[in-house]
Design an enzyme around this catalytic site. Structure first.
Site, PDB file in Angstrom:
ATOM      1  N   ARG A 166      79.566  82.881 -18.451  1.00 47.85           N
ATOM      2  CA  ARG A 166      80.616  82.271 -19.289  1.00 47.85           C
ATOM      3  C   ARG A 166      80.608  82.810 -20.726  1.00 47.85           C
ATOM      4  O   ARG A 166      80.828  82.061 -21.690  1.00 47.85           O
ATOM      5  CB  ARG A 166      80.468  80.747 -19.340  1.00 47.85           C
ATOM      6  CG  ARG A 166      80.733  80.045 -18.038  1.00 47.85           C
ATOM      7  CD  ARG A 166      82.172  80.233 -17.585  1.00 47.85           C
ATOM      8  NE  ARG A 166      82.497  79.288 -16.542  1.00 47.85           N
ATOM      9  CZ  ARG A 166      82.253  79.474 -15.247  1.00 47.85           C
ATOM     10  NH1 ARG A 166      81.711  80.586 -14.827  1.00 47.85           N
ATOM     11  NH2 ARG A 166      82.574  78.534 -14.374  1.00 47.85           N
ATOM     12  N   SER A 237      85.200  72.355 -16.495  1.00 47.55           N
ATOM     13  CA  SER A 237      83.820  72.013 -16.874  1.00 47.55           C
ATOM     14  C   SER A 237      83.729  71.932 -18.396  1.00 47.55           C
ATOM     15  O   SER A 237      84.089  72.891 -19.076  1.00 47.55           O
ATOM     16  CB  SER A 237      82.852  73.097 -16.401  1.00 47.55           C
ATOM     17  OG  SER A 237      82.892  73.238 -15.014  1.00 47.55           O
ATOM     18  N   GLU A 333      81.303  74.244 -22.932  1.00 47.69           N
ATOM     19  CA  GLU A 333      81.926  75.491 -22.446  1.00 47.69           C
ATOM     20  C   GLU A 333      83.199  75.814 -23.230  1.00 47.69           C
ATOM     21  O   GLU A 333      83.413  76.963 -23.606  1.00 47.69           O
ATOM     22  CB  GLU A 333      82.212  75.375 -20.949  1.00 47.69           C
ATOM     23  CG  GLU A 333      82.612  76.701 -20.359  1.00 47.69           C
ATOM     24  CD  GLU A 333      83.132  76.586 -18.941  1.00 47.69           C
ATOM     25  OE1 GLU A 333      82.329  76.538 -18.020  1.00 47.69           O
ATOM     26  OE2 GLU A 333      84.352  76.564 -18.763  1.00 47.69           O
TER      27      GLU A 333
HETATM   28  N1  EPU Z   1      77.140  67.383  -8.958  1.00 47.90           N
HETATM   29  C1  EPU Z   1      76.750  66.107  -9.306  1.00 47.90           C
HETATM   30  N2  EPU Z   1      77.710  65.229  -9.717  1.00 47.90           N
HETATM   31  C2  EPU Z   1      79.013  65.558  -9.790  1.00 47.90           C
HETATM   32  C3  EPU Z   1      79.426  66.853  -9.430  1.00 47.90           C
HETATM   33  C4  EPU Z   1      78.463  67.764  -9.027  1.00 47.90           C
HETATM   34  O1  EPU Z   1      75.576  65.768  -9.251  1.00 47.90           O
HETATM   35  O2  EPU Z   1      79.823  64.680 -10.208  1.00 47.90           O
HETATM   36  C5  EPU Z   1      76.105  68.372  -8.577  1.00 47.90           C
HETATM   37  C6  EPU Z   1      75.936  68.552  -7.084  1.00 47.90           C
HETATM   38  O3  EPU Z   1      74.561  68.732  -6.833  1.00 47.90           O
HETATM   39  C7  EPU Z   1      76.683  69.839  -6.794  1.00 47.90           C
HETATM   40  C8  EPU Z   1      76.411  70.616  -8.058  1.00 47.90           C
HETATM   41  O4  EPU Z   1      76.440  69.644  -9.098  1.00 47.90           O
HETATM   42  O5  EPU Z   1      76.162  70.482  -5.674  1.00 47.90           O
HETATM   43  C9  EPU Z   1      77.411  71.714  -8.351  1.00 47.90           C
HETATM   44  O6  EPU Z   1      78.730  71.167  -8.442  1.00 47.90           O
HETATM   45  P1  EPU Z   1      80.013  72.097  -8.295  1.00 47.90           P
HETATM   46  O7  EPU Z   1      79.945  72.863  -7.025  1.00 47.90           O
HETATM   47  O8  EPU Z   1      81.228  71.273  -8.525  1.00 47.90           O
HETATM   48  O9  EPU Z   1      79.833  73.168  -9.447  1.00 47.90           O
HETATM   49  P2  EPU Z   1      79.494  73.027 -11.005  1.00 47.90           P
HETATM   50  O10 EPU Z   1      78.198  73.707 -11.229  1.00 47.90           O
HETATM   51  O11 EPU Z   1      79.592  71.650 -11.500  1.00 47.90           O
HETATM   52  C10 EPU Z   1      80.591  75.321 -11.565  1.00 47.90           C
HETATM   53  C11 EPU Z   1      81.539  75.867 -12.584  1.00 47.90           C
HETATM   54  C12 EPU Z   1      82.959  75.510 -12.210  1.00 47.90           C
HETATM   55  C13 EPU Z   1      83.278  76.078 -10.840  1.00 47.90           C
HETATM   56  C14 EPU Z   1      82.277  75.507  -9.848  1.00 47.90           C
HETATM   57  C15 EPU Z   1      82.443  76.103  -8.469  1.00 47.90           C
HETATM   58  C16 EPU Z   1      80.313  75.922 -14.686  1.00 47.90           C
HETATM   59  C17 EPU Z   1      80.121  75.302 -16.020  1.00 47.90           C
HETATM   60  N3  EPU Z   1      81.187  75.336 -13.894  1.00 47.90           N
HETATM   61  O12 EPU Z   1      80.665  73.902 -11.637  1.00 47.90           O
HETATM   62  O13 EPU Z   1      83.829  76.122 -13.139  1.00 47.90           O
HETATM   63  O14 EPU Z   1      84.586  75.760 -10.434  1.00 47.90           O
HETATM   64  O15 EPU Z   1      80.928  75.816 -10.284  1.00 47.90           O
HETATM   65  O16 EPU Z   1      82.024  77.416  -8.476  1.00 47.90           O
HETATM   66  O17 EPU Z   1      79.668  76.933 -14.384  1.00 47.90           O
HETATM   67  C18 EPU Z   1      84.880  75.710 -15.244  1.00 47.90           C
HETATM   68  O18 EPU Z   1      84.127  76.568 -15.699  1.00 47.90           O
HETATM   69  O19 EPU Z   1      85.733  75.114 -15.942  1.00 47.90           O
HETATM   70  C19 EPU Z   1      84.740  75.351 -13.847  1.00 47.90           C
HETATM   71  C20 EPU Z   1      85.447  74.359 -13.294  1.00 47.90           C
END
Ligand code: EPU
Length: 337
Positions: A166, A237, A333
């Site tokens: 990012r 995010s 972010e």
């Molecule tokens: N989780 C929780 N609570 C929640 C949501 C998620 O505990 O309410 C935990 C779960 O363990 C889940 C893990 O977080 O397995 C990962 O969640 P998710 O797959 O939604 O991914 P993220 O790490 O929260 C990142 C990116 C997103 C992108 C998704 C999918 C960043 C900051 N964010 O989110 O990007 O869509 O992966 O690849 O790296 C963005 O940058 O705006 C964005 C939406």
């Protein structure tokens, strides 16, 4: 015809949080050539500048006292191809998701995991967007930009952009360069990325895997988890996922055995900011009209009339409680202004 410069313009419709903020001057740039006129304007030299794409990764805490340039140029073309790649160029002002869909229709695969991300093509390399196992840098070839201090046009190849999670040269040197177009290197024989949780399970296993099918699944996953910014203001995010050393992770793991983690290269472990925030009890919480999404703890939302300051106040409270419990400092972010 000279370019229109709007004075004291509202930015409410130009940021996906939909918070109220004004700027001193607003310019909607349809052609990069129009920039010459702006650069020659004596007001431009003295005032702060902000280059805006879709406004989907920004939080205005106050009015912006300078020039906002909204990049609105259009155009997509296949520049050339070799045996293994298509080199596809898109104007910075193109909508990102529409560009991904257009590419898929032409039979150019490679961007399907990045479907449904709000924002513009020009903003995508600034923060090296990533989702569902693919980061923009993996499909990036080069970009053209204009140096706003000299007016000079410069081409940046992948190394020159200094991409990391990012982050890029352009995020570190905000508003020094205006990106005019981006060229992608799309594989003719793509290797599908299906490892990210949910993708494999949701694909129809009676049909062959295709870029189109992956794109549809990614959009469904996003729609399920992430609030639609056209219905409820948000910037995706709000925090980056923290990166910690393996030693540090082992210490955390001893105290919090359920903590999810994803090993990266070079002894770095990525933690889940959403999990940390949820464990601190923030999911679905609300402070006036600023809230934490009920569906995803990493997304801050504007329930109606939140000010940028109220959203930031909530973000600070979240940072504070995650620090107290885990000694981890979450980094926002979006750009906070
Ligand atoms: N989780 C929780 N609570 C929640 C949501 C998620 O505990 O309410 C935990 C779960 O363990 C889940 C893990 O977080 O397995 C990962 O969640 P998710 O797959 O939604 O991914 P993220 O790490 O929260 C990142 C990116 C997103 C992108 C998704 C999918 C960043 C900051 N964010 O989110 O990007 O869509 O992966 O690849 O790296 C963005 O940058 O705006 C964005 C939406």
């Amino acid at each position: 015809m000279s370019i229109k410069i709007e004075e004291n313009a509202s930015l409410k419709n130009l940021n996906s949080f939909a918070v109220e903020a004004c700027c001193r001057y607003l310019v909607r740039l349809k052609k990069p050539e129009q920039l010459k006129e702006i650069l020659a304007d004596p007001r431009f030299e003295k005032l702060p500048r902000l280059i805006l794409g879709g406004g989907s990764n920004i939080l205005f805490r106050q009015d912006f006292p300078g020039f906002v340039i909204q990049v609105k140029n259009r155009g997509i073309q296949l520049l050339y191809e070799d045996d293994v790649h298509y080199f596809v160029q898109a104007a910075a002002g193109e909508n990102w998701h529409a560009f991904v869909q257009h590419s898929l229709k032409q039979g150019w695969a490679g961007l399907e995991n990045l479907s449904c991300i709000p924002g513009t093509v020009g903003a995508a390399p600034i923060q090296n967007i990533g989702a569902y196992g693919v980061e923009l840098e993996e499909r990036f070839h080069a970009l053209n930009a204009i140096d706003l201090t000299t007016g000079e046009a410069i081409t940046f190849d992948r190394d020159a952009c200094q991409f990391s999670y990012r982050d890029s040269l352009f995020k570190k040197n905000r508003d020094h360069y205006l990106v005019t177009d981006v060229t992608f290197k799309l594989p003719k024989n793509p290797k599908w990325k299906l490892d990210y949780a949910g993708i494999h399970e949701m694909l129809d296993d009676t049909k062959p895997v295709s870029a189109r099918a992956i794109s549809d699944v990614v959009c469904q996953l996003r729609q399920k988890k992430l609030p639609d910014p056209t219905l409820i203001g948000n910037a995706g995010s709000f925090f980056k996922n923290p990166l910690v050393s393996d030693d540090r992770f082992q210490m955390l793991k001893a105290d919090f055995p359920d903590m999810p983690a994803w090993p990266q290269s070079d002894d770095l472990i990525k933690l889940s900011a959403a999990w940390l925030i949820e464990q601190c009890g923030w999911k679905g919480k609300r402070y006036r009209d600023a809230g934490v999404s009920e569906n995803h703890a990493l997304v801050l939302v504007n329930h109606g009339n939140a000010s940028g300051d109220e959203i930031w106040h909530l973000a600070e409270a979240i940072i504070h409680s995650v620090k107290e419990k885990y000694e981890i400092i979450l980094q926002p972010e979006p750009l906070i202004l």
